[in-house]
Design a protein around this motif. Structure first.
Motif, short mmCIF file in Angstrom:
data_model
loop_
_atom_site.label_atom_id
_atom_site.label_comp_id
_atom_site.label_asym_id
_atom_site.label_seq_id
_atom_site.Cartn_x
_atom_site.Cartn_y
_atom_site.Cartn_z
N SER A 178 0.87 -1.12 -0.11
CA SER A 178 -0.08 0.04 0.10
C SER A 178 0.89 1.25 -0.06
N ALA A 179 1.91 1.22 0.84
CA ALA A 179 2.89 2.40 0.80
C ALA A 179 3.58 2.60 -0.49
N MET A 180 4.13 1.40 -1.47
CA MET A 180 4.42 1.43 -2.51
C MET A 180 3.66 2.32 -3.62
N VAL A 181 2.37 1.89 -3.50
CA VAL A 181 1.17 2.45 -4.24
C VAL A 181 1.21 4.01 -3.99
N ALA A 182 1.24 4.30 -2.67
CA ALA A 182 1.24 5.86 -2.40
C ALA A 182 2.54 6.51 -2.73
N ALA A 183 3.52 5.72 -2.72
CA ALA A 183 4.88 6.47 -3.00
C ALA A 183 4.90 6.82 -4.60
N LEU A 184 4.12 5.83 -5.38
CA LEU A 184 4.23 6.10 -6.72
C LEU A 184 3.36 7.49 -6.80
N ASP A 185 2.01 7.62 -6.20
CA ASP A 185 1.18 8.79 -6.38
C ASP A 185 2.00 9.94 -5.90
N GLY A 186 3.06 9.79 -5.00
CA GLY A 186 3.44 11.22 -4.54
C GLY A 186 4.44 11.57 -5.47
N LEU A 187 5.12 10.31 -5.91
CA LEU A 187 6.18 10.77 -7.06
C LEU A 187 5.75 11.28 -8.27
N ALA B 171 9.74 19.07 -5.24
CA ALA B 171 9.98 17.91 -4.87
C ALA B 171 10.30 18.58 -3.30
N GLU B 172 10.82 19.66 -2.86
CA GLU B 172 11.00 19.91 -1.65
C GLU B 172 9.85 19.94 -0.76
N ARG B 173 8.66 19.84 -1.17
CA ARG B 173 7.32 19.67 -0.48
C ARG B 173 6.71 18.38 -0.26
N LEU B 174 7.54 17.47 -0.80
CA LEU B 174 7.08 16.07 -0.83
C LEU B 174 7.95 15.33 0.25
N VAL B 175 7.51 14.39 0.97
CA VAL B 175 8.33 13.61 1.92
C VAL B 175 7.75 12.09 1.75
N LEU B 176 8.47 11.16 1.58
CA LEU B 176 7.96 9.74 1.46
C LEU B 176 8.78 8.93 2.67
N LEU B 177 7.87 8.49 3.71
CA LEU B 177 8.62 7.58 4.78
C LEU B 177 7.90 6.18 4.51
N ILE B 178 8.66 5.41 3.96
CA ILE B 178 8.13 4.28 3.51
C ILE B 178 8.85 3.26 4.42
N ALA B 179 8.21 2.18 5.31
CA ALA B 179 8.93 1.32 6.23
C ALA B 179 9.77 0.15 5.22
N GLY B 180 11.03 0.41 5.58
CA GLY B 180 11.93 -0.55 4.72
C GLY B 180 12.67 0.29 3.62
#
Length: 157
Positions: free
Chosen positions: A71-80, A90-99
């Motif tokens: 689920s976090a990977m899908v969200a990370a793709l959304d953010g990216l 880019a400086e207004r986006l932070v991704l905190l993905i477990a692992g």
């Protein structure tokens, strides 16, 4: 792990041998139940959308995606995708993905069950207001510690 996010529902045991019509009906029923379960959450989600829009509209707020597992990977793709699609800085986006985001080794399954690395404290990790947190819950019935702990202490930010 018993009671973990990767446990299969007994209802779907041996679904690989179900007749196609029965399988499709079960999948459709599951999606229908999931959609119906979302209805009570619509008013608070709408309020959250309004609050996020207010915090992000002035050009200072940051969007933080925090989550675990697929689920976090899908969200990370959304953010990216925000930068190329909406010119989101880019400086207004932070991704905190477990692992982490390095998928060359596959998903770090145990990372989503580790509460410690995903629990920022107020004032920690450099998240001053206005910051908007998007917690990404796993698709499984029980939230993982990392996804449910990340926004702790972030209310009002």
């Amino acid at each position: 792990m018993a009671g973990g996010t990767e446990d299969a529902a007994n209802r779907y045991s041996r679904l690989d041998v179900w007749p196609a019509a029965e399988l499709m009906t079960a999948l459709w029923e599951g999606q229908t139940r999931a959609l119906a379960a979302c209805a009570p959450a619509l008013p608070p989600v709408a309020a959250a959308v309004e609050a996020a829009a207010e915090r992000l509209a002035d050009g200072r707020g940051r969007l933080v995606y925090a989550g675990a597992g697929s689920s976090a990977m899908v969200a990370a793709l959304d953010g990216l995708d925000l930068g190329p699609t909406f010119d989101w800085p880019a400086e207004r986006l932070v991704l905190l993905i477990a692992g982490g985001l390095d998928l060359s080794r596959g998903l770090a399954g145990a990372a989503e069950d580790d509460e410690e690395p995903a629990a920022p404290t107020p004032g920690g990790r450099g998240f001053p207001p206005p910051t908007w947190w998007s917690g990404c819950r796993p698709a499984a019935p029980a939230p993982t510690p990392s996804a449910s702990c990340a926004p702790r202490g972030r209310r009002g930010h």
